[in-house]
Write a protein that holds these residues in place. Structure first.
Motif, PDB file in Angstrom:
ATOM      1  N   ILE A  13       0.838  -1.201   0.000  1.00 16.50           N
ATOM      2  CA  ILE A  13       0.000   0.000   0.000  1.00 16.50           C
ATOM      3  C   ILE A  13       0.871   1.249   0.000  1.00 16.50           C
ATOM      4  CG2 ILE A  13      -1.635   1.364   1.379  1.00 16.50           C
ATOM      5  CD1 ILE A  13      -2.827  -1.374   2.284  1.00 16.50           C
ATOM      6  N   GLU A  14       1.883   1.269   0.846  1.00 24.80           N
ATOM      7  CA  GLU A  14       2.785   2.417   0.899  1.00 24.80           C
ATOM      8  C   GLU A  14       3.490   2.615  -0.438  1.00 24.80           C
ATOM      9  OE1 GLU A  14       5.378   1.918   4.260  1.00 24.80           O
ATOM     10  OE2 GLU A  14       3.726   2.023   5.676  1.00 24.80           O
ATOM     11  N   GLY A  15       3.903   1.518  -1.067  1.00 27.29           N
ATOM     12  CA  GLY A  15       4.546   1.601  -2.376  1.00 27.29           C
ATOM     13  C   GLY A  15       3.613   2.167  -3.427  1.00 27.29           C
ATOM     14  N   TYR A  16       2.356   1.747  -3.391  1.00 29.55           N
ATOM     15  CA  TYR A  16       1.371   2.244  -4.335  1.00 29.55           C
ATOM     16  C   TYR A  16       1.144   3.742  -4.146  1.00 29.55           C
ATOM     17  CZ  TYR A  16      -2.994   2.700  -6.924  1.00 29.55           C
ATOM     18  OH  TYR A  16      -3.960   3.105  -7.793  1.00 29.55           O
ATOM     19  N   ILE A  17       1.036   4.171  -2.908  1.00 33.10           N
ATOM     20  CA  ILE A  17       0.848   5.597  -2.627  1.00 33.10           C
ATOM     21  C   ILE A  17       2.030   6.400  -3.146  1.00 33.10           C
ATOM     22  CG2 ILE A  17       0.713   7.321  -0.771  1.00 33.10           C
ATOM     23  CD1 ILE A  17      -0.982   5.226   0.793  1.00 33.10           C
ATOM     24  N   GLU A  18       3.232   5.914  -2.895  1.00 31.93           N
ATOM     25  CA  GLU A  18       4.429   6.614  -3.376  1.00 31.93           C
ATOM     26  C   GLU A  18       4.467   6.668  -4.897  1.00 31.93           C
ATOM     27  OE1 GLU A  18       6.618   8.541  -1.754  1.00 31.93           O
ATOM     28  OE2 GLU A  18       5.236   8.171  -0.095  1.00 31.93           O
ATOM     29  N   ALA A  19       4.066   5.584  -5.553  1.00 32.94           N
ATOM     30  CA  ALA A  19       4.031   5.560  -7.018  1.00 32.94           C
ATOM     31  C   ALA A  19       3.038   6.593  -7.549  1.00 32.94           C
ATOM     32  CB  ALA A  19       3.680   4.163  -7.517  1.00 32.94           C
ATOM     33  N   LEU A  20       1.880   6.716  -6.916  1.00 28.94           N
ATOM     34  CA  LEU A  20       0.898   7.720  -7.327  1.00 28.94           C
ATOM     35  C   LEU A  20       1.455   9.134  -7.155  1.00 28.94           C
ATOM     36  CD1 LEU A  20      -2.398   6.220  -5.851  1.00 28.94           C
ATOM     37  CD2 LEU A  20      -1.762   6.390  -8.259  1.00 28.94           C
ATOM     38  N   ARG A  21       2.137   9.364  -6.035  1.00 27.75           N
ATOM     39  CA  ARG A  21       2.732  10.690  -5.810  1.00 27.75           C
ATOM     40  C   ARG A  21       3.780  11.000  -6.878  1.00 27.75           C
ATOM     41  NH1 ARG A  21       3.147   9.912   0.659  1.00 27.75           N
ATOM     42  NH2 ARG A  21       1.120  10.783   1.170  1.00 27.75           N
ATOM     43  N   GLN A  22       4.578  10.011  -7.209  1.00 26.20           N
ATOM     44  CA  GLN A  22       5.618  10.207  -8.208  1.00 26.20           C
ATOM     45  C   GLN A  22       5.000  10.480  -9.579  1.00 26.20           C
ATOM     46  OE1 GLN A  22       8.989  10.457  -7.497  1.00 26.20           O
ATOM     47  NE2 GLN A  22       8.959  11.301  -9.556  1.00 26.20           N
ATOM     48  N   GLN A  23       3.930   9.770  -9.920  1.00 19.29           N
ATOM     49  CA  GLN A  23       3.231  10.013 -11.187  1.00 19.29           C
ATOM     50  C   GLN A  23       2.738  11.455 -11.266  1.00 19.29           C
ATOM     51  OE1 GLN A  23       0.065   7.107 -11.333  1.00 19.29           O
ATOM     52  NE2 GLN A  23       1.118   5.917 -12.904  1.00 19.29           N
ATOM     53  N   LYS A  24       2.193  11.927 -10.163  1.00 21.78           N
ATOM     54  CA  LYS A  24       1.684  13.292 -10.127  1.00 21.78           C
ATOM     55  C   LYS A  24       2.823  14.298 -10.319  1.00 21.78           C
ATOM     56  CE  LYS A  24      -1.233  16.331  -7.383  1.00 21.78           C
ATOM     57  NZ  LYS A  24      -2.033  16.484  -6.185  1.00 21.78           N
ATOM     58  N   LYS A  25       3.934  14.080  -9.627  1.00 21.40           N
ATOM     59  CA  LYS A  25       5.091  14.968  -9.773  1.00 21.40           C
ATOM     60  C   LYS A  25       5.613  14.953 -11.210  1.00 21.40           C
ATOM     61  CE  LYS A  25       6.857  14.584  -5.062  1.00 21.40           C
ATOM     62  NZ  LYS A  25       7.931  14.032  -4.234  1.00 21.40           N
ATOM     63  N   ASP A  26       5.704  13.769 -11.791  1.00 17.88           N
ATOM     64  CA  ASP A  26       6.190  13.641 -13.169  1.00 17.88           C
ATOM     65  C   ASP A  26       5.272  14.367 -14.145  1.00 17.88           C
ATOM     66  OD1 ASP A  26       8.276  12.127 -12.174  1.00 17.88           O
ATOM     67  OD2 ASP A  26       7.443  10.200 -12.841  1.00 17.88           O
ATOM     68  N   ALA A  27       3.954  14.230 -13.951  1.00 16.53           N
ATOM     69  CA  ALA A  27       2.995  14.892 -14.831  1.00 16.53           C
ATOM     70  C   ALA A  27       3.112  16.410 -14.718  1.00 16.53           C
ATOM     71  CB  ALA A  27       1.576  14.441 -14.500  1.00 16.53           C
ATOM     72  N   GLU A  28       3.291  16.906 -13.507  1.00 14.18           N
ATOM     73  CA  GLU A  28       3.450  18.351 -13.307  1.00 14.18           C
ATOM     74  C   GLU A  28       4.736  18.847 -13.951  1.00 14.18           C
ATOM     75  OE1 GLU A  28       3.095  19.022  -9.085  1.00 14.18           O
ATOM     76  OE2 GLU A  28       0.983  18.408  -9.063  1.00 14.18           O
ATOM     77  N   ARG A  29       5.813  18.098 -13.799  1.00 13.76           N
ATOM     78  CA  ARG A  29       7.089  18.476 -14.392  1.00 13.76           C
ATOM     79  C   ARG A  29       6.983  18.459 -15.919  1.00 13.76           C
ATOM     80  NH1 ARG A  29      10.539  14.649 -12.458  1.00 13.76           N
ATOM     81  NH2 ARG A  29      10.479  13.534 -14.417  1.00 13.76           N
ATOM     82  N   PHE A  30       6.298  17.474 -16.465  1.00 10.39           N
ATOM     83  CA  PHE A  30       6.118  17.367 -17.912  1.00 10.39           C
ATOM     84  C   PHE A  30       5.341  18.576 -18.440  1.00 10.39           C
ATOM     85  CE2 PHE A  30       3.735  15.770 -21.633  1.00 10.39           C
ATOM     86  CZ  PHE A  30       4.812  15.470 -22.452  1.00 10.39           C
ATOM     87  N   LYS A  31       4.294  18.973 -17.691  1.00 10.64           N
ATOM     88  CA  LYS A  31       3.503  20.150 -18.091  1.00 10.64           C
ATOM     89  C   LYS A  31       4.376  21.391 -18.167  1.00 10.64           C
ATOM     90  CE  LYS A  31      -1.121  19.465 -16.244  1.00 10.64           C
ATOM     91  NZ  LYS A  31      -2.049  19.986 -15.247  1.00 10.64           N
ATOM     92  N   LYS A  32       5.212  21.573 -17.148  1.00 12.27           N
ATOM     93  CA  LYS A  32       6.095  22.762 -17.087  1.00 12.27           C
ATOM     94  C   LYS A  32       7.104  22.738 -18.220  1.00 12.27           C
ATOM     95  CE  LYS A  32       5.725  23.530 -12.123  1.00 12.27           C
ATOM     96  NZ  LYS A  32       6.411  23.512 -10.850  1.00 12.27           N
ATOM     97  N   GLU A  33       7.636  21.558 -18.533  1.00 13.40           N
ATOM     98  CA  GLU A  33       8.633  21.446 -19.601  1.00 13.40           C
ATOM     99  C   GLU A  33       8.023  21.717 -20.965  1.00 13.40           C
ATOM    100  OE1 GLU A  33      10.365  17.579 -19.103  1.00 13.40           O
ATOM    101  OE2 GLU A  33      11.468  18.172 -17.309  1.00 13.40           O
ATOM    102  N   LYS A  34       6.743  21.404 -21.142  1.00 14.61           N
ATOM    103  CA  LYS A  34       6.057  21.603 -22.413  1.00 14.61           C
ATOM    104  C   LYS A  34       5.825  23.069 -22.712  1.00 14.61           C
ATOM    105  CE  LYS A  34       3.127  18.690 -24.657  1.00 14.61           C
ATOM    106  NZ  LYS A  34       1.840  18.093 -24.893  1.00 14.61           N
ATOM    107  N   LYS A  35       5.718  23.875 -21.666  1.00 16.26           N
ATOM    108  CA  LYS A  35       5.404  25.311 -21.833  1.00 16.26           C
ATOM    109  C   LYS A  35       6.534  26.071 -22.437  1.00 16.26           C
ATOM    110  CE  LYS A  35       1.931  25.732 -18.292  1.00 16.26           C
ATOM    111  NZ  LYS A  35       1.534  26.361 -17.057  1.00 16.26           N
TER     112      LYS A  35
END
Length: 109
Positions: A87-109
């Motif tokens: 469960i902890e691993g899954y939560i961390e993976a979700l957090r990392q996905q969110k961070k990656d998506a935000e970083r990708f958005k910023k890089e696209k701009k």
């Protein structure tokens, strides 16, 4: 309700009644009476409990379904350490996905 929530929080931290009573500065028997809803701790002890577990007083009294981290409480009593680690691993993976998506958005701009 207070006693049930208190017991869940204690068990999540894998503490004995004796250990938590010591942290709070009360006898184990006094602490036990809190979990059994036979006695309500005074305001000072309630504040110590809330601070120790990093939850609000509303959460301790069942008026709020989430703790201060915004995580809803679930009953983990029937899960073992392996399940909890997943469960902890899954939560961390979700957090990392969110961070990656935000970083990708910023890089696209």
């Amino acid at each position: 309700m207070f006693g049930e929530i208190l017991m869940r929080l204690r068990k999540q931290k894998k503490l004995t009644q004796e250990e938590l009573a010591s942290v709070l500065g009360v006898a184990r028997t006094t602490y036990s009476s809190y979990e059994q809803n036979r006695r309500m701790p005074d305001a000072e002890i309630q504040n110590k409990i809330a601070d120790y577990f990093n939850v609000s007083l509303d959460y301790l009294h069942g008026r709020q379904e989430k703790d201060n981290d915004g995580i809803a409480f679930f009953d983990y009593d029937d899960l073992d350490e392996t399940d909890l680690a997943k469960i902890e691993g899954y939560i961390e993976a979700l957090r990392q996905q969110k961070k990656d998506a935000e970083r990708f958005k910023k890089e696209k701009k």
